[in-house]
Each structure stands twice: as structure tokens, then as C-alpha cells.
Design a protein around this motif. Structure first.
Motif, mmCIF file in Angstrom:
data_model
loop_
_atom_site.group_PDB
_atom_site.id
_atom_site.type_symbol
_atom_site.label_atom_id
_atom_site.label_comp_id
_atom_site.label_asym_id
_atom_site.label_seq_id
_atom_site.Cartn_x
_atom_site.Cartn_y
_atom_site.Cartn_z
ATOM 1 N N ALA A 33 0.835 -1.203 0.000
ATOM 2 C CA ALA A 33 0.000 0.000 0.000
ATOM 3 C C ALA A 33 0.872 1.256 0.000
ATOM 4 N N MET A 34 0.343 2.310 -0.606
ATOM 5 C CA MET A 34 1.022 3.606 -0.599
ATOM 6 C C MET A 34 0.011 4.698 -0.276
ATOM 7 N N GLY A 35 0.527 5.804 0.240
ATOM 8 C CA GLY A 35 -0.404 6.863 0.608
ATOM 9 C C GLY A 35 0.282 8.200 0.779
ATOM 10 N N TRP A 36 -0.548 9.212 0.963
ATOM 11 C CA TRP A 36 -0.075 10.569 1.222
ATOM 12 C C TRP A 36 -0.674 11.057 2.538
ATOM 13 N N TYR A 37 0.185 11.616 3.353
ATOM 14 C CA TYR A 37 -0.221 12.264 4.599
ATOM 15 C C TYR A 37 0.152 13.738 4.506
ATOM 16 N N ARG A 38 -0.408 14.527 5.404
ATOM 17 C CA ARG A 38 0.006 15.912 5.492
ATOM 18 C C ARG A 38 -0.020 16.380 6.943
ATOM 19 N N GLN A 39 0.817 17.372 7.204
ATOM 20 C CA GLN A 39 0.832 17.974 8.530
ATOM 21 C C GLN A 39 0.933 19.478 8.378
ATOM 22 N N ALA A 40 -0.099 20.156 8.821
ATOM 23 C CA ALA A 40 -0.123 21.614 8.793
ATOM 24 C C ALA A 40 0.495 22.149 10.085
ATOM 25 N N PRO A 41 0.966 23.374 10.067
ATOM 26 C CA PRO A 41 1.575 23.955 11.279
ATOM 27 C C PRO A 41 0.618 23.907 12.466
ATOM 28 N N GLY A 42 1.094 23.373 13.567
ATOM 29 C CA GLY A 42 0.301 23.313 14.784
ATOM 30 C C GLY A 42 -0.769 22.252 14.796
ATOM 31 N N LYS A 43 -0.794 21.390 13.774
ATOM 32 C CA LYS A 43 -1.829 20.357 13.702
ATOM 33 C C LYS A 43 -1.206 18.970 13.636
ATOM 34 N N GLN A 44 -2.014 17.976 13.929
ATOM 35 C CA GLN A 44 -1.545 16.604 13.831
ATOM 36 C C GLN A 44 -1.473 16.165 12.373
ATOM 37 N N ARG A 45 -0.602 15.218 12.145
ATOM 38 C CA ARG A 45 -0.503 14.631 10.818
ATOM 39 C C ARG A 45 -1.783 13.871 10.511
ATOM 40 N N GLU A 46 -2.235 13.950 9.267
ATOM 41 C CA GLU A 46 -3.465 13.252 8.877
ATOM 42 C C GLU A 46 -3.266 12.527 7.560
ATOM 43 N N LEU A 47 -3.995 11.437 7.417
ATOM 44 C CA LEU A 47 -3.993 10.682 6.175
ATOM 45 C C LEU A 47 -4.859 11.413 5.164
ATOM 46 N N VAL A 48 -4.291 11.700 4.008
ATOM 47 C CA VAL A 48 -5.008 12.406 2.948
ATOM 48 C C VAL A 48 -5.626 11.423 1.969
ATOM 49 N N ALA A 49 -4.816 10.481 1.503
ATOM 50 C CA ALA A 49 -5.298 9.523 0.509
ATOM 51 C C ALA A 49 -4.401 8.301 0.539
#
Length: 122
Positions: A33-49
Motif C-alpha cells: 500500500a502507498m499513501g499521502w499524509y500531510r501535517q499543517a503547522p500546529g496540527k496533527q498529521r493526517e492521512l489524505v489519501a
């Protein structure tokens, strides 16, 4: 070990588009499996897709209908096409992969890239 290298981040105006790429190398047999996560300033990392080897996809509700994940198994590459970008999409985007068939928010993948910054101006 698996190495993941992201590219394609940058600065874009709201409403614009970007395409992220992630190339895998090393122990390719460990990639499922592969995926993309993101982390915005001051926020927790989240799974995008995320996407399975067979092409089944899942998305965070906040990006559904705007982002599209795809992969080219022959090139060991996963993509994230991002359309109709919003300022709240600003974040560091990380590519991830795992030997298991799927990626879910409840379990961190084994392998991570170093991230690419996406900035969306209003």
C-alpha cells in the motif's frame, strides 16, 4: 529498506492545482500500500489519501472530489493530483508505504518520505 522521495510541492494560489510525485527505491518488494499524509503547522498529521497495489483508493473527507491518488507500479511511483486547492490545504505532504495491503488512519505505515511543502495563498 525503502526510500521514498517526494517532489512537486510549491506555492500556488487558491483554486489552483499541483501534482505531487513520490518515487520509491530500495527494497521494492516491501512496498504494497502507498499513501499521502500531510501535517499543517500546529496540527496533527493526517492521512489524505491511500491506494492499494490493485488501485483501490480512499480519501479524507476534506479532500474528496478535489484530490486524486494514483500509482504506476512499473515505475514504483505514487501521485497525488490536487485540484481546487484551498489555503487550508497548506501543509507538508509526506509519502508513505507499507508492506501490508492497505493503509488506514489507525496504523502508521512503515516507510516515510521526508516531505514536500505545499503552500496555498488566498
Amino acid at each position: 529498506q525503502v526510500q521514498l522521495v517526494e517532489s512537486g510541492g510549491g506555492l500556488v494560489q487558491a483554486g489552483g492545482s499541483l501534482r505531487l510525485s513520490c518515487v520509491a527505491s530500495g527494497s521494492i518488494f516491501s512496498i504494497n500500500a502507498m499513501g499521502w499524509y500531510r501535517q499543517a503547522p500546529g496540527k496533527q498529521r493526517e492521512l489524505v489519501a491511500a491506494i492499494t497495489r490493485g488501485g483501490t483508493t480512499n480519501y479524507a473527507g476534506s479532500v474528496n472530489d478535489r484530490f486524486t491518488i494514483s500509482r504506476d507500479n512499473g515505475k514504483n511511483t505514487v501521485y497525488l493530483q490536487m485540484n481546487s486547492l484551498k489555503p487550508e490545504d497548506t501543509a507538508v505532504y509526506y509519502c508513505a508505504s507499507d508492506p501490508r495491503p492497505s493503509i488506514s488512519p489507525s496504523r502508521d505505515p512503515r516507510y516515510w518520505g521526508k516531505g514536500t511543502l505545499v503552500t496555498v495563498s488566498s
